[in-house]
Design a protein around this motif. Structure first.
Motif, PDB file in Angstrom:
ATOM      1  N   ALA A   1      28.894   2.935 -97.343  1.00 24.29           N
ATOM      2  CA  ALA A   1      28.272   2.516 -95.870  1.00 24.29           C
ATOM      3  C   ALA A   1      29.183   2.498 -94.963  1.00 24.29           C
ATOM      4  O   ALA A   1      30.498   1.833 -95.385  1.00 24.29           O
ATOM      5  CB  ALA A   1      27.418   1.313 -96.298  1.00 24.29           C
ATOM      6  N   TYR A   2      29.064   2.681 -93.797  1.00 22.35           N
ATOM      7  CA  TYR A   2      30.091   2.488 -92.543  1.00 22.35           C
ATOM      8  C   TYR A   2      29.168   2.020 -91.277  1.00 22.35           C
ATOM      9  O   TYR A   2      28.100   1.993 -91.181  1.00 22.35           O
ATOM     10  CB  TYR A   2      30.371   3.996 -92.251  1.00 22.35           C
ATOM     11  N   ARG A   3      30.246   1.071 -91.029  1.00 23.53           N
ATOM     12  CA  ARG A   3      29.590   0.568 -89.336  1.00 23.53           C
ATOM     13  C   ARG A   3      30.820   0.420 -88.664  1.00 23.53           C
ATOM     14  O   ARG A   3      32.060   0.370 -88.916  1.00 23.53           O
ATOM     15  CB  ARG A   3      29.086  -0.657 -89.933  1.00 23.53           C
ATOM     16  N   TYR A   4      30.257   0.320 -87.337  1.00 21.48           N
ATOM     17  CA  TYR A   4      31.539   0.123 -86.213  1.00 21.48           C
ATOM     18  C   TYR A   4      30.871  -1.022 -85.399  1.00 21.48           C
ATOM     19  O   TYR A   4      29.711  -1.193 -85.279  1.00 21.48           O
ATOM     20  CB  TYR A   4      31.794   1.472 -85.489  1.00 21.48           C
ATOM     21  N   ALA A   5      31.918  -1.724 -84.798  1.00 17.69           N
ATOM     22  CA  ALA A   5      31.658  -2.793 -83.990  1.00 17.69           C
ATOM     23  C   ALA A   5      32.757  -2.988 -83.029  1.00 17.69           C
ATOM     24  O   ALA A   5      33.804  -3.365 -83.292  1.00 17.69           O
ATOM     25  CB  ALA A   5      31.599  -4.077 -84.827  1.00 17.69           C
ATOM     26  N   GLY A   6      32.424  -2.434 -81.690  1.00 14.40           N
ATOM     27  CA  GLY A   6      33.533  -2.248 -80.671  1.00 14.40           C
ATOM     28  C   GLY A   6      34.508  -1.413 -81.198  1.00 14.40           C
ATOM     29  O   GLY A   6      34.287  -0.024 -81.363  1.00 14.40           O
TER      30      GLY A   6
ATOM     31  N   SER B   1      24.242  -7.117 -94.249  1.00 19.01           N
ATOM     32  CA  SER B   1      23.882  -6.830 -92.848  1.00 19.01           C
ATOM     33  C   SER B   1      23.535  -5.273 -92.842  1.00 19.01           C
ATOM     34  O   SER B   1      24.154  -4.588 -92.181  1.00 19.01           O
ATOM     35  CB  SER B   1      25.072  -7.301 -92.021  1.00 19.01           C
ATOM     36  N   VAL B   2      22.423  -5.185 -93.392  1.00 18.75           N
ATOM     37  CA  VAL B   2      21.954  -3.619 -93.527  1.00 18.75           C
ATOM     38  C   VAL B   2      21.570  -3.039 -92.297  1.00 18.75           C
ATOM     39  O   VAL B   2      21.746  -1.826 -91.889  1.00 18.75           O
ATOM     40  CB  VAL B   2      20.940  -3.507 -94.577  1.00 18.75           C
ATOM     41  N   PHE B   3      21.060  -4.021 -91.401  1.00 16.61           N
ATOM     42  CA  PHE B   3      20.837  -3.299 -90.150  1.00 16.61           C
ATOM     43  C   PHE B   3      21.955  -2.917 -89.126  1.00 16.61           C
ATOM     44  O   PHE B   3      21.863  -2.143 -88.201  1.00 16.61           O
ATOM     45  CB  PHE B   3      20.069  -4.488 -89.143  1.00 16.61           C
ATOM     46  N   ASP B   4      23.164  -3.465 -89.610  1.00 19.90           N
ATOM     47  CA  ASP B   4      24.403  -2.870 -88.803  1.00 19.90           C
ATOM     48  C   ASP B   4      25.075  -1.447 -89.296  1.00 19.90           C
ATOM     49  O   ASP B   4      25.992  -1.025 -88.583  1.00 19.90           O
ATOM     50  CB  ASP B   4      25.511  -4.054 -88.935  1.00 19.90           C
ATOM     51  N   ILE B   5      24.501  -1.134 -90.461  1.00 22.36           N
ATOM     52  CA  ILE B   5      25.255  -0.129 -90.901  1.00 22.36           C
ATOM     53  C   ILE B   5      24.881   1.280 -90.036  1.00 22.36           C
ATOM     54  O   ILE B   5      23.567   1.663 -89.523  1.00 22.36           O
ATOM     55  CB  ILE B   5      24.441   0.175 -92.172  1.00 22.36           C
ATOM     56  N   ASN B   6      25.913   1.959 -89.826  1.00 25.70           N
ATOM     57  CA  ASN B   6      25.746   3.293 -89.093  1.00 25.70           C
ATOM     58  C   ASN B   6      25.550   4.467 -89.683  1.00 25.70           C
ATOM     59  O   ASN B   6      24.996   5.502 -89.345  1.00 25.70           O
ATOM     60  CB  ASN B   6      26.953   3.441 -88.034  1.00 25.70           C
ATOM     61  N   ALA B   7      26.090   4.560 -90.878  1.00 21.17           N
ATOM     62  CA  ALA B   7      26.093   5.760 -91.870  1.00 21.17           C
ATOM     63  C   ALA B   7      26.023   5.347 -93.294  1.00 21.17           C
ATOM     64  O   ALA B   7      26.721   4.355 -93.403  1.00 21.17           O
ATOM     65  CB  ALA B   7      27.184   6.879 -91.137  1.00 21.17           C
TER      66      ALA B   7
END
Length: 118
Positions: free
Chosen positions: A96-101, A26-32
Motif C-alpha cells: 500500500a502507498y500513501r502520500y501526505a504533503g 489508516s486505510v482511508f489514507d491509502i492512495n494506491a
C-alpha cells in the motif's frame, strides 16, 4: 497501515490460487495498493495494482490470468491467480502507498510463498 498477506502454497502448473491481504490502520489514507512478487535472484516487481488514479494495472506476463480485487467494506484485497506457470513462483507481497504533503510512504505485508511445480 498494516498489511497481512496469506493464501500462498504449492500448486501444479495450470492451477489456481487466491491470495488475500487484510488491511488495517489508516486505510482511508491509502492512495494506491497492489501486489508485488520477488522470485529468487530477481528484483521485486509490481504484479497488479489499483493506482491512485483509480485504474488497475497488470504486468504483461500476468494479463488475462490474474485478477486483482478489493472489498473495501471488509478492508481486504485479493489476487486471483489462474493458469499458473512455473515462472509465477515467487514470494508475493501486498503493498500500500500513501502520500501526505511532500512525504511518501510504502507499506508492506509479510510475503506469502507461491510455488508452481509438478
Amino acid at each position: 497501515v498494516q498489511l497481512q498477506a496469506y493464501g500462498g502454497g504449492l500448486v501444479e502448473p495450470g492451477g489456481s490460487l487466491r491470495l488475500s491481504c487484510a488491511v488495517s490502520g489508516s486505510v482511508f489514507d491509502i492512495n494506491a495498493m497492489g501486489w508485488y512478487r520477488q522470485a529468487p535472484g530477481k528484483q521485486r516487481e509490481l504484479v497488479a495494482a489499483f493506482t491512485s488514479g483509480g485504474s488497475i494495472n497488470y504486468i504483461d506476463s500476468v494479463k488475462g490470468r490474474f485478477a486483482i480485487s478489493r472489498d473495501d467494506a471488509m478492508n481486504m484485497m485479493y489476487l486471483q491467480m489462474n493458469s499458473l506457470k512455473p515462472e509465477d513462483t515467487a514470494v508475493y507481497y501486498c503493498w500500500a502507498y500513501r502520500y501526505a504533503g511532500d512525504s511518501e510512504f510504502d507499506y508492506w505485508g509479510q510475503g506469502t510463498q507461491v510455488t508452481v511445480s509438478s
